[in-house]
Design a protein around this motif. Structure first.
Motif, PDB file in Angstrom:
ATOM      1  N   PHE A 176       0.737  11.802   5.788  1.00 38.11           N
ATOM      2  CA  PHE A 176       1.638  10.738   6.229  1.00 38.11           C
ATOM      3  C   PHE A 176       1.116  10.055   7.483  1.00 38.11           C
ATOM      4  O   PHE A 176       0.495  10.689   8.336  1.00 38.11           O
ATOM      5  N   GLN A 177       1.411   8.773   7.564  1.00 36.05           N
ATOM      6  CA  GLN A 177       0.960   7.983   8.697  1.00 36.05           C
ATOM      7  C   GLN A 177       1.447   8.573  10.026  1.00 36.05           C
ATOM      8  O   GLN A 177       0.713   8.652  10.990  1.00 36.05           O
ATOM      9  N   GLU A 178       2.714   8.985  10.043  1.00 34.39           N
ATOM     10  CA  GLU A 178       3.271   9.542  11.288  1.00 34.39           C
ATOM     11  C   GLU A 178       3.145  11.061  11.323  1.00 34.39           C
ATOM     12  O   GLU A 178       3.923  11.737  11.986  1.00 34.39           O
TER      13      GLU A 178
ATOM     14  N   LYS B  50       0.828  -1.210   0.000  1.00 34.14           N
ATOM     15  CA  LYS B  50       0.000   0.000   0.000  1.00 34.14           C
ATOM     16  C   LYS B  50       0.863   1.261   0.000  1.00 34.14           C
ATOM     17  O   LYS B  50       0.689   2.153  -0.835  1.00 34.14           O
ATOM     18  N   SER B  51       1.792   1.307   0.951  1.00 33.32           N
ATOM     19  CA  SER B  51       2.648   2.502   1.048  1.00 33.32           C
ATOM     20  C   SER B  51       3.484   2.676  -0.208  1.00 33.32           C
ATOM     21  O   SER B  51       3.689   3.796  -0.680  1.00 33.32           O
ATOM     22  N   SER B  52       3.940   1.561  -0.753  1.00 32.88           N
ATOM     23  CA  SER B  52       4.760   1.632  -1.962  1.00 32.88           C
ATOM     24  C   SER B  52       3.951   2.198  -3.121  1.00 32.88           C
ATOM     25  O   SER B  52       4.438   3.029  -3.885  1.00 32.88           O
TER      26      SER B  52
ATOM     27  N   ALA C 188      -3.440   9.460   1.173  1.00 32.95           N
ATOM     28  CA  ALA C 188      -3.314   9.387   2.630  1.00 32.95           C
ATOM     29  C   ALA C 188      -2.885   7.975   3.022  1.00 32.95           C
ATOM     30  O   ALA C 188      -3.599   7.012   2.761  1.00 32.95           O
ATOM     31  N   ASP C 189      -1.704   7.875   3.613  1.00 33.49           N
ATOM     32  CA  ASP C 189      -1.174   6.573   3.999  1.00 33.49           C
ATOM     33  C   ASP C 189      -1.597   6.253   5.422  1.00 33.49           C
ATOM     34  O   ASP C 189      -1.065   6.812   6.377  1.00 33.49           O
ATOM     35  N   GLU C 190      -2.541   5.371   5.557  1.00 34.27           N
ATOM     36  CA  GLU C 190      -3.081   4.974   6.865  1.00 34.27           C
ATOM     37  C   GLU C 190      -3.348   6.173   7.766  1.00 34.27           C
ATOM     38  O   GLU C 190      -2.767   6.277   8.844  1.00 34.27           O
ATOM     39  N   PRO C 191      -4.250   7.040   7.331  1.00 34.97           N
ATOM     40  CA  PRO C 191      -4.492   8.264   8.110  1.00 34.97           C
ATOM     41  C   PRO C 191      -5.132   7.997   9.463  1.00 34.97           C
ATOM     42  O   PRO C 191      -5.164   8.886  10.298  1.00 34.97           O
TER      43      PRO C 191
HETATM   44 MG   LIG Z   1       2.402   1.262   4.772  1.00 39.04          MG
END
Ligand SMILES: [Mg+2]
Ligand SMILES: Nc1ncnc2c1ncn2[C@@H]1O[C@H](COP(=O)(O)OP(=O)(O)OP(=O)(O)O)[C@@H](O)[C@H]1O
Lengths: 264, 247
Positions: free
Chosen positions: A94-96, A51-53, A178-181
């Motif tokens: 970003f997730q973080e 997913k992130s990739s 949105a990566d794992e928001p």
């Molecule tokens: Mg990821």
């Protein structure tokens, strides 16, 4: 020209494959898909599904992949940084969170404007009325207008995530990745944030692609579900047409990658 | 049981220090009278020397300011060279060792060598402070650089920020408060340490302590000592207030 830019989809991928050097498996395995403008897409998949990739690829930050990709009508090439204007049109949550912890909420959201202004003007702090309007609007939309002067490291996780979303909105992007928001938030906050993100995007005609581990929640706020497993898209359906079988597959895909791999 | 040989060694060391040095405990007892005499001669402190003390203090302040400035300047270069995130190991390792070496040399020794090299006065004091403080400040600067989180900078890049914008809005805001705090902290140490530089002839108020003690003018020496003590408390107060502000 205008009609043409109106017509192109937000994202098109055709047989996109990718493998990290030294990895045994492909991260993305001949992925093809088209995402029309204004669609809200949930990307579901277990940890390591890619997913992130995939999101990084769409943001022009992935090297050495093959196939064709076009984002907002412009070609994306492997390992080639997008132009400033193109980057400014693509928002990334970003997730973080990736906020400047020591800076104020206002400054963090104002940073969303950088891609839209001249370097010299920004270095001299010459933000326009339009910039301030966009920041104020974004902060009002995420309900943080009363905390603008607060330092970001003094906020809760949910508040930080909203700052990150406000920064992205202030950017006035045409596409939000949105990566794992919501993966850092408790269930109540997660739902509220997802609701916020998708409704604000709809209000502003922004295309959204967000990744998540939570199929149920994701299908509640997305128009379309894409499920990724081992670099392949295994489910691709409008949320309105999701069957209970689809949901079962989605759950298995998001929670039990080993099992799925055995079945497949 | 493992601690036993260590305890034994410690006791042996203490006994050795006591018997082999030229220390006679009876001397401590009989010196009570002398000590009393010494203290009584310090009282009352002679405040007529205030003009000289004031002049010395200002010189100390100037030494601390210029020494800090010099150290900030050199530390900027050495700090970058000592940053793990910017330099290969072949560069930052030796630079870090050099900084550790500098830190390990006592200021007073550096000051004596500087006096030997450039003569008496504030200049050797400034050079000594610059040299000595750099050992710590460059290390702090390198750490400030290494502590910059890459994620927020990458986020700015992804939003379309240019290189200079990333520096100004991504990297600098992460570093600036740390660097400011460390520099102020080092300035405070410099000011405190430069108070005694005059004892070896490297300028500042310390010179007067030495002069007055050598010439048995204890009442004047007392004035200098009191002023220095008050000053150190003052610096400490200001410093803790500032430190509360930057964190
Ligand atoms: Mg990821
Ligand atoms: N920089 C990298 N170098 C090598 N392999 C990587 C790298 N980044 C990710 N991978 C691997 O590629 C695969 C896909 O990773 P990716 O981060 O895209 O998955 P993901 O679906 O986002 O997972 P998660 O839900 O844990 O965030 C994983 O097997 C991961 O271990």
């Amino acid at each position: 020209m205008t009609t043409k830019t109106r017509q192109h989809p937000a994202v098109t991928l055709s047989s996109v494959s990718h493998q990290y050097s030294g990895a045994r498996q492909a991260t993305l395995d001949a992925v093809s898909l088209t995402i029309p403008k204004r669609e809200r897409v949930a990307l579901i998949g277990p940890s390591g599904a890619g997913k992130s990739s995939l999101l990084a690829l769409l943001d022009g930050r992935l090297a050495s992949w093959t196939g064709q990709a076009s984002v907002l009508g412009k070609t994306v090439l492997p390992g080639q940084k997008l132009s400033r204007a193109h980057r400014a049109d693509i928002g990334f949550v970003f997730q973080e969170f990736a906020l400047i912890e020591r800076a104020s909420v206002w400054q963090n959201v104002l940073n969303g404007r950088l891609g839209r202004m001249g370097t010299l003007a920004s270095l001299m702090g010459r933000f326009s009325v339009e910039d301030e309007r966009a920041v104020t609007q974004a902060l009002e939309d995420v309900d943080l207008i009363d905390l603008t002067e607060r330092r970001t490291d003094q906020l809760s996780g949910g508040q930080r995530q909203r700052v990150a979303i406000a920064r992205c909105l202030a950017q006035e992007p045409k596409l939000i990745l949105a990566d794992e928001p919501i993966s850092n938030l408790d269930p109540m906050r997660a739902e509220a944030v997802l609701q916020l993100l998708t409704s604000l995007a709809a209000k502003r005609d922004i295309t959204v692609i967000f990744s998540s581990h939570q199929p149920e929640l994701a299908s509640k706020f997305a128009d379309r579900i894409l499920s990724l497993a081992d670099g392949k898209i295994i489910v691709d359906r409008p949320t309105s047409e999701l069957t209970s079988l689809d949901m079962r597959v989605l759950y298995q895909a998001s929670e039990q990658p080993q099992l799925l791999r055995k079945i497949g | 049981m493992r601690g036993f040989p260590l305890t034994l060694a410690l006791v042996a060391v203490v006994i050795w220090s006591g018997v082999s040095a030229d220390i006679d405990l009876s001397k401590l007892v009989s010196s009570g009278v002398r000590m009393g005499d010494f203290l009584s001669r310090m009282y009352p402190p002679n405040f007529s020397v205030w003009p000289e003390v004031q002049k010395g203090l200002l010189e100390t302040l100037r030494i601390a300011i210029l020494g800090t400035l010099g150290s900030v300047f050199i530390s900027t270069f050495l700090g970058v060279l000592a940053a793990q995130t910017l330099m290969p190991a072949a560069v930052y390792r030796p630079v870090r060792s050099l900084l550790a070496l500098i830190r390990s040399i006592p200021l007073i020794l550096v000051a004596m060598l500087m006096v030997g090299a450039v003569g008496l006065g504030p200049l050797p004091g400034i050079l000594a402070i610059t040299f000595h403080a750099t050992g710590m400040l460059a290390k702090f600067y390198a750490e400030a650089i290494d502590d910059v989180q890459p994620a927020p900078v990458l986020a700015l890049d992804s939003m379309g920020a240019s290189g200079l914008q990333r520096l100004k809005f991504g990297i600098w805001p992460q570093m600036a408060p740390v660097i400011l705090r460390d520099t102020i902290f080092r300035f405070e140490l410099n000011l405190r340490e430069s108070l005694v530089l005059g004892v070896v002839g490297a300028g500042g108020v310390g010179f007067y302590i030495q002069t007055y003690v050598r010439s048995f003018q204890y009442d004047k020496a007392a004035t200098v000592a009191i002023v220095i003590a008050v000053l150190i408390v003052l610096i400490e107060l200001i410093n803790s207030a500032i430190r509360r502000k930057f964190s």
